[in-house]
Design a protein around this motif. Structure first.
Motif, PDB file in Angstrom:
ATOM      1  N   ALA A 162       0.829  -1.209   0.000  1.00  0.00           N
ATOM      2  CA  ALA A 162       0.000   0.000   0.000  1.00  0.00           C
ATOM      3  C   ALA A 162       0.862   1.257   0.000  1.00  0.00           C
ATOM      4  CB  ALA A 162      -0.937   0.000   1.209  1.00  0.00           C
ATOM      5  N   HIS A 165       1.947   2.266  -3.375  1.00  0.00           N
ATOM      6  CA  HIS A 165       0.842   2.548  -4.288  1.00  0.00           C
ATOM      7  C   HIS A 165       0.039   3.759  -3.821  1.00  0.00           C
ATOM      8  CE1 HIS A 165       1.604  -1.508  -5.921  1.00  0.00           C
ATOM      9  NE2 HIS A 165       0.981  -1.069  -6.993  1.00  0.00           N
ATOM     10  N   TYR A 178      -4.787  -3.649  -0.857  1.00  0.00           N
ATOM     11  CA  TYR A 178      -3.375  -3.890  -1.168  1.00  0.00           C
ATOM     12  C   TYR A 178      -2.731  -4.788  -0.107  1.00  0.00           C
ATOM     13  CZ  TYR A 178      -3.046  -0.500  -5.006  1.00  0.00           C
ATOM     14  OH  TYR A 178      -3.183   0.154  -6.203  1.00  0.00           O
TER      15      TYR A 178
END
Length: 218
Positions: A162, A165, A178
């Motif tokens: 995460a 991203h 994620y």
């Protein structure tokens, strides 16, 4: 995510994995030990600067976080905020984080130097180098989503899927998704890609946002 698919994923994560359950812990132990030795002087310098900046306040920030199987542990970070900052609240929920972040704290947060003491959490086996970021117990919404996706069955990490991203710029739902995806697909190649992407993001200060993200007027 469909309920049956969720249950299948959780069961799959619960199954024994040589890399996740044996090799990953060995790598975490070795890398954290090497990191503590190599970064001892930089960490000492950061500690001294923090103490000079605010002599009466603590160098380390300690906070209860939720770890593997929802067991709580104490996370270590270099203190980047004043002692009177809200203690049991995620920084992303602050209305005015700038009012609490110290001048030194602003720099070490931007460079992610405040995260270095977590190497001791990794060394102790409470965290991993790569994994879902450990949450504060009152972040119930994301914790519940992580339980559904099986992400709470693995060790939390200093960095994770995460974080590379979007980090602070994505929704709680996306973070949990994620985290679940990572828990289901843990591998050496995935871990290495996350580590290299994290280094790149830290250098360019990507994904870092202090306090609540204000919605733009439409």
């Amino acid at each position: 995510m469909d309920g049956k698919l969720q249950n299948t994923n959780v069961e799959q994560i619960s199954n024994f994995s040589w890399y996740r359950d044996v090799c990953k812990r060995f790598f975490d132990f070795m890398f954290s030990l090497i990191g503590i030795v190599v970064l001892a002087v930089p960490m000492l310098i950061v500690a001294i600067v923090i103490k000079i900046d605010s002599p009466k306040e603590q160098i380390l920030f300690r906070q209860k976080r939720v770890g593997k199987n929802n067991h709580e542990f104490t996370i270590y970070k270099f203190r980047s905020m004043r002692q009177d900052a809200p203690h049991e609240m995620a920084t992303k929920n602050f209305e005015n984080p700038e009012a609490y972040i110290t001048p030194v704290g602003k720099f070490i947060r931007k460079a992610s130097l405040d995260e270095l003491p977590q190497l001791f959490n990794v060394f102790k086996g409470e965290m991993s180098i790569v994994g879902p970021r450990p949450l504060i117990p009152n972040e119930r919404k994301v914790l519940e989503l992580r339980n559904e996706y099986g992400a709470n069955k693995i060790l939390p990490g200093i960095t994770g899927l995460a974080q590379v991203h979007g980090r602070d710029e994505i929704t709680d739902e996306n973070k949990a998704t994620y985290d679940g995806k990572y828990a289901l697909n843990i591998s050496l190649l995935l871990d290495l890609s996350i580590i290299f992407k994290t280094i790149f993001d830290v250098i360019h200060s990507r994904g870092v946002h202090e306090g609540k993200i204000k919605q733009k007027d439409v």
